[in-house]
Motif scaffolding. Structure first.
Motif, PDB file in Angstrom:
ATOM      1  N   GLY B 342       3.874  13.420 -18.225  1.00  0.00           N
ATOM      2  CA  GLY B 342       4.763  13.601 -17.084  1.00  0.00           C
ATOM      3  C   GLY B 342       4.053  13.952 -15.799  1.00  0.00           C
ATOM      4  N   ASN B 375       7.012  12.096 -20.758  1.00  0.00           N
ATOM      5  CA  ASN B 375       7.163  11.017 -19.780  1.00  0.00           C
ATOM      6  C   ASN B 375       5.811  10.339 -19.573  1.00  0.00           C
ATOM      7  OD1 ASN B 375       9.831  11.625 -19.416  1.00  0.00           O
ATOM      8  ND2 ASN B 375       9.602  12.495 -17.362  1.00  0.00           N
ATOM      9  N   THR B 411       8.383   5.929 -13.854  1.00  0.00           N
ATOM     10  CA  THR B 411       8.299   6.834 -15.003  1.00  0.00           C
ATOM     11  C   THR B 411       9.181   6.335 -16.142  1.00  0.00           C
ATOM     12  OG1 THR B 411       7.931   8.704 -13.516  1.00  0.00           O
ATOM     13  CG2 THR B 411       8.634   9.221 -15.766  1.00  0.00           C
ATOM     14  N   SER B 413      10.645   7.693 -19.790  1.00  0.00           N
ATOM     15  CA  SER B 413      10.732   8.868 -20.661  1.00  0.00           C
ATOM     16  C   SER B 413      10.775   8.411 -22.119  1.00  0.00           C
ATOM     17  CB  SER B 413      11.982   9.686 -20.326  1.00  0.00           C
ATOM     18  OG  SER B 413      13.122   9.120 -20.946  1.00  0.00           O
ATOM     19  N   ASP B 425      11.796  10.051 -11.429  1.00  0.00           N
ATOM     20  CA  ASP B 425      11.106  11.339 -11.491  1.00  0.00           C
ATOM     21  C   ASP B 425      10.166  11.472 -10.302  1.00  0.00           C
ATOM     22  OD1 ASP B 425      10.601  13.792 -12.795  1.00  0.00           O
ATOM     23  OD2 ASP B 425       8.650  13.000 -13.393  1.00  0.00           O
TER      24      ASP B 425
END
Lengths: 425, 425
Positions: B342, B375, B411, B413, B425
Motif C-alpha cells: 500500500g 494494496n 491501486t 486492493s 487510494d
C-alpha cells in the motif's frame, strides 16, 4: 544519377536521414520533380474526396476490404500455389509489408504434419533427462514465471532454395525469400527452466520435441549463447501464439534454423550427446559437392533482399524507392549496400533504427532510374564481419547438391520496359 | 517476504535478470516451491498429452479456438459494454497481452463517427496554406517517399477517466486503462513533407483534418520536437493501416494526445496561429477546479499500471508474478517501482529491453503473497525526471472538473480471499 549516400549506420534509435538534404535533392529534379512530372498532382481541396461515415466500433479491427494480402502455399522448390492440403510451407508477401515486424497472421509457416490447435488446458511441457529433477509444466505455470520479450527473426533453413539450381524469371520475392519473418516473442528464458530442474553440468545437448503428429525433434547443443538467448515462448506480437506458430508454446532460438524453434513444444530432454533423430539424419543435413555432408549446421547466415522493386513488378523511369530487409543469425546488421549497376559500384543504404540483433531490419535508398536496362542487388554485413556472398562464390564454396542455408546475393534485372525479373548472377 | 530487487535498468538490449540468482530464490521456497506445492506436477512423459494431427497450411494463421480475446465497446465513462452502434471507443484487454506490442486488431479504437473504409485509390492528402507550393498526394506517392518505422504508443487523452471521480470496485484494467496501445508504425517523416511544399518559416501551426464524417481537425504547434518526430503513417505492425486506425493514412504524433494522431488524414494546412476548431474548444480542453481551462495541453504524461494481478482477478497465497506496462509522452521510461504494502515501501521492477522512447514498456517483479489483505500499486519515472503522481496529489493539482490526462497511480486492493479490486487510494 548515381551519387554516394552518407553512411547512416549510427547508433541513434529511429535515426532518419536528415530531410533538408533529401529535400534539396528532391527539389533539384529528383523526387519532387519526378513525382510532379509523372503523376499530375491536384492543388486544392477539390481534389480530395469527401469525408465518409464509418462502421461501428467492434471487438477487433479487421483489414480493409481494399487490402489484398496473404501468404502462398508451396509443396517444395518449384511447387508453388499448390492445394493447401499438399502444402509444406506458406510464404510471406515481403513486397507488401512495411517496417520490420511481420503481421502475426502472415508470419511464414512450415510444418511437417499441419498445424494442430492444442488445448492449452491439457498441454504440458516435460523437462527430463540428465537433471536433478524432472518436472512437467502447464501453460499457466510458464506464464507465472519470469518472462522476456524479444524481436527475433525465424527463418526456414530452406529459404532461398528456389534460386539454388536454375533461374525462373517469373519468381516474386515472396517465392524466393518468403520463408523468413520477425515477430516480438514473449516467454520464459531457457536458462531459468534449466536451473529449475538442475541440469547436470555434463549435459551439453538438449532434445526438443514438438506435439504435432510428425513429432519434429531436434538435438540442440547447449552453448553459452543458446543457454543465454533461447526461450520457451507463449506469446507473439503481444498475443498468445497462433496454432500455426506453435500454440500454446514453442522454442525460440534467435539466429538458428527455423526447424530448431520447435513448435507445440512438449518436452526438453537433457543429455550428453545428440540424439540423431531422423530430422538431423534424413533431413536438415547439408550435402556438399564432394558427397560429404555437414550435420548440425545450425546458424542462419547474413542475408538481405530488395523487396521493392522486385520480381514481376514494372517500374517507370525516374525516381524509385529501393527498399528491402536484411538479417543475420550472427548478430546485428551493421551495413547494407545496394548496387544499381549490376554489382560494379555500391552505395550504403539507410538502415531503419533500431537494428536489433537477430531481427530483420529495413533498408532503403532513393534512386533515379535512367530507363536503361540494369541489374539491382543488395549485400549485407553483420557485426561479426560476415558479408553476404555473391551467388558465384556461394556455389563455389557449397556446390549444388545442397538444399539449405542459401544466403547468396539476390539480383533483380530491369529491362528497357521497366519489367523486373529474377536472375541468377 | 519483501526484499530489495536489483536495479536492472541498464542500457543493454534484451536484458534479463540473471537467472541463477532467481533460481536460488525459487529453489529456496519461492517460485519452484510454491509451484510444486500448489500445482501437483507430473514427472514423466505419461503426463504429456499425445501428439496431434494438424490443419492445412493457409494464406493466414488464425487464432486458436481456445483463445478468447477482444476489446470492449464503451459509450464514455461508466457506460461499458454498450451496443457497438452506441460506442465511442473500444478498449484493449491489457490483462491478456504479453510483451510491449499491441496486436494490430486489438489496438484501442476511439472515433467520433465510426471507422470509414476509404478507397486508397481515391484517397488524397492535401498540403496547403502558408507554403511555397500546395500539393495533393496519393497513397502511392507517399509510399514512394523516404520512410521511417517506429514503435510508439498512442493513448486517448481520456484514458483513466473511469477513476477520476468515484471508485467502482468491479473495474478491470481493461476498463480503467484500455485506451492505450503500442504498434510499430511506418510512414513518411512530417519534416520531409514540410520541406517538399516549402513551409513558410513564419508558419508555426498546422491544421490536421481527418476524412471521417466527423472531420476531426486539430491545430498542432510545429515545435522542433514535433517537426522531427511526427510522421504520416500508412503501415502498422508491418501491414497497411486497418480502417479503424486510419487507413489509408494517419498522422502519428509520438507522445501526444491520441486525438492529434488524426486518422483518415486528408489535409495538413500551415498557418501562424491555431484554428480553434470545435475539437479544441468544445472538446479536449481541460477544465480546472477554479473554473479556468487549459487549451492545448497536448502531451501525455508518465503513466503505468499493473496488468496482473488486476481488478476482478483472484490470486492464491504464495508466488505471484506482478507484471504491467509503463509509458511516457516525455521520452523513455527509466524506472518502474512497485509497492505491495500500500505504497509504504517500494521496489524497482525489472524493465524489459529495449525500453524505447514514447513506447510502452513491460515491467515485472516476483512476489510471494502471505495471504493477508494488502494494496499493490506501481509508479513510473521517465528520463526527464517526471514521476507518476499519487491520486491525491493529482486531484489536488488538477481538481475534479477535468476529464483528460489522468495519470495517477493505480491501486489494486487484495482481500483475504485473494480477490483483486479497483480502489481509489
Amino acid at each position: 544519377m548515381m551519387r554516394k549516400q552518407r553512411d547512416l549506420t549510427t547508433d541513434r534509435p529511429h535515426e532518419i536521414e536528415p530531410v533538408s538534404r533529401r529535400s534539396l535533392i528532391a527539389a533539384s529534379g529528383g523526387l519532387a520533380g519526378s513525382l510532379i512530372a509523372g503523376q499530375a498532382f491536384g492543388e486544392s481541396l477539390a481534389d480530395v474526396p469527401p469525408r465518409e461515415v464509418g462502421a461501428d466500433l467492434g471487438a477487433r479491427s479487421e483489414r480493409s476490404k481494399f487490402v489484398k494480402i496473404g501468404r502462398i502455399p508451396e509443396a517444395g522448390p518449384g511447387k508453388r500455389n499448390v492445394d493447401p492440403s499438399d502444402a509444406i510451407n506458406s510464404k510471406v508477401p515481403l513486397h507488401k509489408l512495411f517496417g520490420s515486424i511481420t503481421p502475426t497472421d502472415l508470419h511464414y509457416e512450415r510444418s511437417h504434419s499441419g498445424a494442430p490447435d492444442l488445448d492449452p488446458a491439457k498441454h504440458r511441457l516435460l523437462l527430463h533427462g540428465m537433471a536433478r529433477k524432472q518436472l512437467v509444466f502447464s501453460v499457466d505455470d510458464l506464464q507465472s514465471m519470469p518472462s522476456m520479450s524479444r524481436a527475433a527473426f525465424i527463418e526456414c533453413t530452406g529459404n532461398g532454395w528456389e534460386n539454388w539450381h536454375k533461374a525462373d524469371e517469373n519468381l516474386t520475392v515472396q517465392n524466393t525469400h518468403g520463408l523468413v519473418s520477425t515477430n516480438e516473442w514473449t516467454g520464459v528464458p531457457l536458462k531459468f527452466l534449466v536451473d529449475l530442474v538442475g541440469k547436470d553440468k555434463n549435459s551439453t545437448w538438449m532434445l526438443a520435441e514438438g506435439g504435432d503428429a510428425a513429432g519434429v525433434a531436434r538435438s540442440i547443443p547447449l552453448t553459452d549463447e543458446i543457454l543465454n538467448e533461447a526461450f520457451v515462448a507463449y506469446g507473439q506480437n503481444g498475443e498468445p501464439l497462433r496454432p500455426a506458430h506453435g500454440f500454446p508454446m514453442r522454442l525460440v532460438m534467435p539466429g538458428f534454423e527455423g526447424n530448431l524453434n520447435i513448435k507445440w513444444l512438449r518436452r526438453l530432454k537433457f543429455g550428453d550427446q545428440p540424439w540423431m533423430t531422423r530430422w538431423e539424419t534424413a533431413r536438415y543435413t547439408q550435402l556438399h559437392a564432394d558427397g560429404k555432408a555437414t550435420q548440425f549446421q545450425l546458424r542462419m547466415d547474413t542475408n538481405s533482399v530488395i523487396a521493392s522493386p522486385s520480381g514481376t513488378m514494372t517500374i517507370k523511369p525516374g525516381y524509385q524507392r529501393i527498399t528491402g530487409l536484411a538479417w543475420s543469425g550472427h548478430g546485428s546488421i551493421t551495413r547494407v549496400e545496394v548496387s544499381t549497376d549490376g554489382a560494379k559500384t555500391w552505395m550504403n543504404a539507410q538502415l531503419n533504427r533500431p537494428a536489433l540483433p537477430k531481427a530483420q531490419v529495413r533498408f532503403q535508398m532513393d534512386w533515379v532510374w535512367d530507363g536503361k536496362p540494369t541489374n539491382i542487388v543488395s549485400r549485407s554485413t553483420d557485426d561479426k564481419g560476415n558479408v553476404q556472398p555473391t551467388r558465384k562464390s556461394f556455389i563455389a564454396a557449397v556446390g549444388t547438391n545442397a538444399l539449405f542455408h542459401y544466403n547468396a546475393q539476390q539480383t533483380w534485372s530491369i529491362d528497357k520496359n521497366g519489367k523486373v525479373r529474377n536472375v541468377l548472377d
